[in-house]
Design a protein around this motif. Sequence first.
Motif, PDB file in Angstrom:
ATOM      1  N   THR A  13     -31.913 191.666  72.584  1.00 19.84           N
ATOM      2  CA  THR A  13     -33.017 192.399  72.672  1.00 19.84           C
ATOM      3  C   THR A  13     -34.482 191.983  72.835  1.00 19.84           C
ATOM      4  O   THR A  13     -35.083 191.924  74.209  1.00 19.84           O
ATOM      5  N   SER A  14     -34.899 191.506  72.244  1.00 27.78           N
ATOM      6  CA  SER A  14     -36.076 190.638  71.720  1.00 27.78           C
ATOM      7  C   SER A  14     -36.395 189.911  73.302  1.00 27.78           C
ATOM      8  O   SER A  14     -37.417 189.767  74.095  1.00 27.78           O
ATOM      9  N   HIS A  31     -30.946 196.751  76.737  1.00 27.24           N
ATOM     10  CA  HIS A  31     -32.466 196.431  77.461  1.00 27.24           C
ATOM     11  C   HIS A  31     -33.235 198.244  77.399  1.00 27.24           C
ATOM     12  O   HIS A  31     -33.719 198.545  77.281  1.00 27.24           O
ATOM     13  N   VAL A  44     -30.026 191.787  68.279  1.00 25.98           N
ATOM     14  CA  VAL A  44     -31.331 192.244  67.979  1.00 25.98           C
ATOM     15  C   VAL A  44     -31.861 190.901  68.305  1.00 25.98           C
ATOM     16  O   VAL A  44     -33.279 190.863  69.658  1.00 25.98           O
ATOM     17  N   ARG A  97     -36.644 191.688  76.636  1.00 23.60           N
ATOM     18  CA  ARG A  97     -37.890 192.554  76.753  1.00 23.60           C
ATOM     19  C   ARG A  97     -38.869 191.444  77.490  1.00 23.60           C
ATOM     20  O   ARG A  97     -39.623 191.730  77.984  1.00 23.60           O
ATOM     21  N   THR A 149     -37.651 193.573  62.439  1.00 23.24           N
ATOM     22  CA  THR A 149     -38.613 192.774  63.438  1.00 23.24           C
ATOM     23  C   THR A 149     -39.085 193.936  64.266  1.00 23.24           C
ATOM     24  O   THR A 149     -39.989 194.391  65.196  1.00 23.24           O
ATOM     25  N   ARG A 150     -39.268 195.295  63.888  1.00 28.82           N
ATOM     26  CA  ARG A 150     -40.221 196.665  64.593  1.00 28.82           C
ATOM     27  C   ARG A 150     -39.883 196.978  65.541  1.00 28.82           C
ATOM     28  O   ARG A 150     -40.595 197.353  66.622  1.00 28.82           O
ATOM     29  N   MET A 151     -38.390 196.941  65.641  1.00 31.30           N
ATOM     30  CA  MET A 151     -37.938 197.053  66.762  1.00 31.30           C
ATOM     31  C   MET A 151     -37.368 198.842  66.831  1.00 31.30           C
ATOM     32  O   MET A 151     -37.786 199.260  68.248  1.00 31.30           O
ATOM     33  N   GLU A 152     -37.648 199.071  66.025  1.00 35.93           N
ATOM     34  CA  GLU A 152     -36.957 200.737  65.197  1.00 35.93           C
ATOM     35  C   GLU A 152     -37.944 201.074  64.175  1.00 35.93           C
ATOM     36  O   GLU A 152     -38.627 200.059  63.463  1.00 35.93           O
ATOM     37  N   GLY A 184     -32.192 199.915  73.073  1.00 37.33           N
ATOM     38  CA  GLY A 184     -32.065 199.460  71.498  1.00 37.33           C
ATOM     39  C   GLY A 184     -31.391 198.516  71.369  1.00 37.33           C
ATOM     40  O   GLY A 184     -29.351 199.208  70.944  1.00 37.33           O
ATOM     41  N   ALA A 223     -33.330 195.647  62.607  1.00 37.38           N
ATOM     42  CA  ALA A 223     -33.800 195.983  63.398  1.00 37.38           C
ATOM     43  C   ALA A 223     -36.125 196.647  62.849  1.00 37.38           C
ATOM     44  O   ALA A 223     -36.648 196.541  63.510  1.00 37.38           O
TER      45      ALA A 223
END
Length: 351
Positions: free
Chosen positions: A198-199, A267, A195, A202, A118-121, A270, A115
């Motif tokens: 989630t992408s 969604h 992960v 979104r 991939t810059r989700m967190e 995260g 995460a």
Amino acid sequence: MWSSELTAVILLTIECLDVGLITLSKAAMRRGMSDYVFVVYSNALAVPVLFLCSLLFHRRRSPPPLTPSILCRIFLLGLVSCSLQMLKFIGIGYSSPTLASAMTNLIPAFTYVLAIVTRMEKLDLKVKSSRAKCLGTLVSVAGALLITIYKGPGIEFASTTPSMLNHNLLLPRSNWIIGGFLTAAAAFMVAVLLVFQTSIIRDYPAELIVTLISHIFATMQSSLVSLIAERDPSAWRLRLDMELIAVGYSGIFVVALRGAVYAWVLHQKGPVFVAMFKPAGIVIAVIMGVTFLGDKLHLGSVIGAAIIALGFYTVVWGKAKEEKMAEDIAACGVNTSSHRVPLLQNKSTEV
């Protein structure tokens, strides 16, 4: 949006169902059921359940149109789901439910790293909520590892039966290593799934549709693999015993229900929030073993469970803090814009 506390209860319930699946699948495989066939039937049964849920949910509101790009990504999501299920159940066949539950402790760490990559967190140790989520994840993993590694003195409640772990030590060492490697690989694939899904959600915010299509693809992909790997036609016949119970339980209560819940929570919250509940599986497995199988409760399990509970609370608190900050920022923006409008109107009037 669900509150963090309600979401935590729902995810803990899903983990209880998941632990039950591990035990039932092992029992069915001991009776001769093919792990490949088990994956096919579980996904195939989940498809009509998810289709019905999708029809009910979208009866008044149509989902957004599917693009070729989104469909290709869902196909890859189904491939990841198929692969992790194959690795997981083949690994359980080589080892045990105990080892499979222990390997899920790696999922939060894998997910957190992916995460961040991939810059989700955002890992900003200057922010209190970010420090809480990072620390809570590490604490939960540490508590789960403590339960797995340290037993400690036994705590007697009633007459006990031999522990499952002692029975597992009698397995051939080669099988134990293979099973450990496969279940560890499945844990990494779970992190990739969380992960990646989630992408997709979104970009295409229709959770049930994504889950339904991914399981359709997973059924097709697992069927192709199973037809190649399982050459015995009799392996495809389900017996009206533990095999049918395991498939029904897996398809309805785990694959379909867990897939829909995970998609929704991914969604809203995260991938890290979902993954950090995975170490609870080892605690639930211990509780079920003591309650239903008469296993002996050990001090290490009690201490580890307390540490995991502390980690849960820390991450939930950090997530709630982030949501509160986001709401405050949004409210501040609305108030600022509402104050600016009359000034602009007055200025235009004066001109």
